[in-house]
Motif scaffolding. Structure first.
Motif, PDB file in Angstrom:
ATOM      1  N   ASN A  22       0.778  -1.222   0.000  1.00 36.99           N
ATOM      2  CA  ASN A  22       0.000   0.000   0.000  1.00 36.99           C
ATOM      3  C   ASN A  22       0.820   1.288   0.000  1.00 36.99           C
ATOM      4  O   ASN A  22       0.234   2.358   0.087  1.00 36.99           O
ATOM      5  CB  ASN A  22      -0.919   0.019   1.235  1.00 36.99           C
ATOM      6  CG  ASN A  22      -1.856  -1.151   1.233  1.00 36.99           C
ATOM      7  OD1 ASN A  22      -2.471  -1.449   0.227  1.00 36.99           O
ATOM      8  ND2 ASN A  22      -1.960  -1.824   2.364  1.00 36.99           N
ATOM      9  N   LEU A  23       2.111   1.227  -0.057  1.00 35.49           N
ATOM     10  CA  LEU A  23       2.914   2.432   0.108  1.00 35.49           C
ATOM     11  C   LEU A  23       3.402   2.970  -1.236  1.00 35.49           C
ATOM     12  O   LEU A  23       4.097   2.294  -1.970  1.00 35.49           O
ATOM     13  CB  LEU A  23       4.108   2.151   1.014  1.00 35.49           C
ATOM     14  CG  LEU A  23       4.943   3.356   1.401  1.00 35.49           C
ATOM     15  CD1 LEU A  23       4.098   4.361   2.169  1.00 35.49           C
ATOM     16  CD2 LEU A  23       6.110   2.930   2.255  1.00 35.49           C
ATOM     17  N   ASN A  24       2.992   4.172  -1.562  1.00 35.96           N
ATOM     18  CA  ASN A  24       3.472   4.890  -2.735  1.00 35.96           C
ATOM     19  C   ASN A  24       3.580   6.344  -2.306  1.00 35.96           C
ATOM     20  O   ASN A  24       2.655   7.125  -2.470  1.00 35.96           O
ATOM     21  CB  ASN A  24       2.509   4.735  -3.909  1.00 35.96           C
ATOM     22  CG  ASN A  24       2.978   5.498  -5.145  1.00 35.96           C
ATOM     23  OD1 ASN A  24       4.009   6.152  -5.142  1.00 35.96           O
ATOM     24  ND2 ASN A  24       2.197   5.420  -6.195  1.00 35.96           N
ATOM     25  N   GLN A  25       4.699   6.698  -1.702  1.00 40.01           N
ATOM     26  CA  GLN A  25       4.881   8.043  -1.189  1.00 40.01           C
ATOM     27  C   GLN A  25       6.251   8.558  -1.600  1.00 40.01           C
ATOM     28  O   GLN A  25       7.255   7.856  -1.493  1.00 40.01           O
ATOM     29  CB  GLN A  25       4.754   8.078   0.332  1.00 40.01           C
ATOM     30  CG  GLN A  25       4.835   9.473   0.888  1.00 40.01           C
ATOM     31  CD  GLN A  25       4.575   9.523   2.383  1.00 40.01           C
ATOM     32  OE1 GLN A  25       4.408   8.506   3.030  1.00 40.01           O
ATOM     33  NE2 GLN A  25       4.558  10.712   2.930  1.00 40.01           N
ATOM     34  N   VAL A  26       6.263   9.815  -2.051  1.00 40.90           N
ATOM     35  CA  VAL A  26       7.495  10.463  -2.495  1.00 40.90           C
ATOM     36  C   VAL A  26       7.624  11.791  -1.764  1.00 40.90           C
ATOM     37  O   VAL A  26       6.651  12.526  -1.627  1.00 40.90           O
ATOM     38  CB  VAL A  26       7.446  10.738  -4.017  1.00 40.90           C
ATOM     39  CG1 VAL A  26       8.664  11.507  -4.470  1.00 40.90           C
ATOM     40  CG2 VAL A  26       7.303   9.457  -4.793  1.00 40.90           C
ATOM     41  N   ILE A  27       8.827  12.087  -1.295  1.00 38.72           N
ATOM     42  CA  ILE A  27       9.136  13.392  -0.724  1.00 38.72           C
ATOM     43  C   ILE A  27      10.315  13.944  -1.513  1.00 38.72           C
ATOM     44  O   ILE A  27      11.353  13.291  -1.616  1.00 38.72           O
ATOM     45  CB  ILE A  27       9.486  13.291   0.772  1.00 38.72           C
ATOM     46  CG1 ILE A  27       8.313  12.710   1.556  1.00 38.72           C
ATOM     47  CG2 ILE A  27       9.886  14.661   1.314  1.00 38.72           C
ATOM     48  CD1 ILE A  27       8.629  12.385   2.999  1.00 38.72           C
ATOM     49  N   LEU A  28      10.145  15.131  -2.084  1.00 40.47           N
ATOM     50  CA  LEU A  28      11.199  15.767  -2.862  1.00 40.47           C
ATOM     51  C   LEU A  28      11.494  17.148  -2.316  1.00 40.47           C
ATOM     52  O   LEU A  28      10.578  17.857  -1.886  1.00 40.47           O
ATOM     53  CB  LEU A  28      10.776  15.923  -4.331  1.00 40.47           C
ATOM     54  CG  LEU A  28      10.529  14.659  -5.135  1.00 40.47           C
ATOM     55  CD1 LEU A  28       9.974  15.023  -6.514  1.00 40.47           C
ATOM     56  CD2 LEU A  28      11.801  13.857  -5.276  1.00 40.47           C
ATOM     57  N   VAL A  29      12.760  17.512  -2.352  1.00 39.06           N
ATOM     58  CA  VAL A  29      13.187  18.870  -2.035  1.00 39.06           C
ATOM     59  C   VAL A  29      14.078  19.294  -3.192  1.00 39.06           C
ATOM     60  O   VAL A  29      15.068  18.632  -3.493  1.00 39.06           O
ATOM     61  CB  VAL A  29      13.974  18.944  -0.709  1.00 39.06           C
ATOM     62  CG1 VAL A  29      14.426  20.371  -0.454  1.00 39.06           C
ATOM     63  CG2 VAL A  29      13.145  18.408   0.436  1.00 39.06           C
ATOM     64  N   GLY A  30      13.687  20.363  -3.870  1.00 39.22           N
ATOM     65  CA  GLY A  30      14.468  20.803  -5.011  1.00 39.22           C
ATOM     66  C   GLY A  30      14.018  22.160  -5.503  1.00 39.22           C
ATOM     67  O   GLY A  30      13.275  22.875  -4.824  1.00 39.22           O
ATOM     68  N   TYR A  31      14.462  22.499  -6.705  1.00 40.89           N
ATOM     69  CA  TYR A  31      14.199  23.806  -7.289  1.00 40.89           C
ATOM     70  C   TYR A  31      13.429  23.635  -8.600  1.00 40.89           C
ATOM     71  O   TYR A  31      13.747  22.741  -9.384  1.00 40.89           O
ATOM     72  CB  TYR A  31      15.516  24.542  -7.556  1.00 40.89           C
ATOM     73  CG  TYR A  31      16.270  24.857  -6.290  1.00 40.89           C
ATOM     74  CD1 TYR A  31      16.049  26.053  -5.613  1.00 40.89           C
ATOM     75  CD2 TYR A  31      17.187  23.957  -5.753  1.00 40.89           C
ATOM     76  CE1 TYR A  31      16.727  26.352  -4.443  1.00 40.89           C
ATOM     77  CE2 TYR A  31      17.869  24.248  -4.577  1.00 40.89           C
ATOM     78  CZ  TYR A  31      17.630  25.442  -3.934  1.00 40.89           C
ATOM     79  OH  TYR A  31      18.302  25.727  -2.764  1.00 40.89           O
ATOM     80  N   LEU A  32      12.440  24.499  -8.820  1.00 39.45           N
ATOM     81  CA  LEU A  32      11.677  24.435 -10.057  1.00 39.45           C
ATOM     82  C   LEU A  32      12.579  24.722 -11.249  1.00 39.45           C
ATOM     83  O   LEU A  32      13.349  25.691 -11.237  1.00 39.45           O
ATOM     84  CB  LEU A  32      10.514  25.432 -10.047  1.00 39.45           C
ATOM     85  CG  LEU A  32       9.209  24.906  -9.447  1.00 39.45           C
ATOM     86  CD1 LEU A  32       9.314  24.684  -7.959  1.00 39.45           C
ATOM     87  CD2 LEU A  32       8.060  25.803  -9.801  1.00 39.45           C
TER      88      LEU A  32
END
Length: 127
Positions: A24-34
């Motif tokens: 059941n796990l589909n999680q993304v965490i992103l830190v970045g620049y457009l």
């Protein structure tokens, strides 16, 4: 569970989940620049979608011991009311922290099947 990054700083807290976590796990965490200004599409009724890419660092040390700095650009889609609250901030170079899920879709163009993988975002903070 507390996850610590390479600099020793906490990244996020992940709650304990039962034994079916892998189903059941589909999680993304992103830190970045457009990478560019977001493309905002407004539909009848006022619903909005923002599409943009986020550049994230993927640095590593090669076999010669040299630091290789690389940027990967991830396609991102933001839907719903949250678009209206951040659309004026979704500009090239803006730093963003976002949470979402990975989604793959396909379409046919000139007889060739094309595939797109993107992060459907449900939480974003633009700094």
């Amino acid at each position: 569970m507390l996850i610590i990054n390479k600099q020793g700083l906490p990244i996020t807290f992940i709650p304990k989940i039962g034994k079916n976590i892998m189903n059941n796990l589909n999680q993304v965490i992103l830190v970045g620049y457009l990478g560019a200004d977001a493309q905002i599409t407004t539909f009848e009724g006022g619903n909005k979608i923002a599409s943009f890419s986020v550049g994230v660092n993927d640095n590593y040390t090669n076999k010669e011991g040299e630091l290789v700095e690389q940027v990967d650009f991830i396609n991102v889609v933001l839907k719903g009311k949250i678009v209206g609250s951040v659309e004026d901030k979704l500009k090239k170079g803006s730093k963003a922290i976002l949470k979402g899920k990975i989604k793959t879709r396909s379409y046919e163009k000139e007889g060739v099947q094309k595939y797109i993988t993107e992060v459907i975002t449900y939480d974003i903070e633009v700094i």
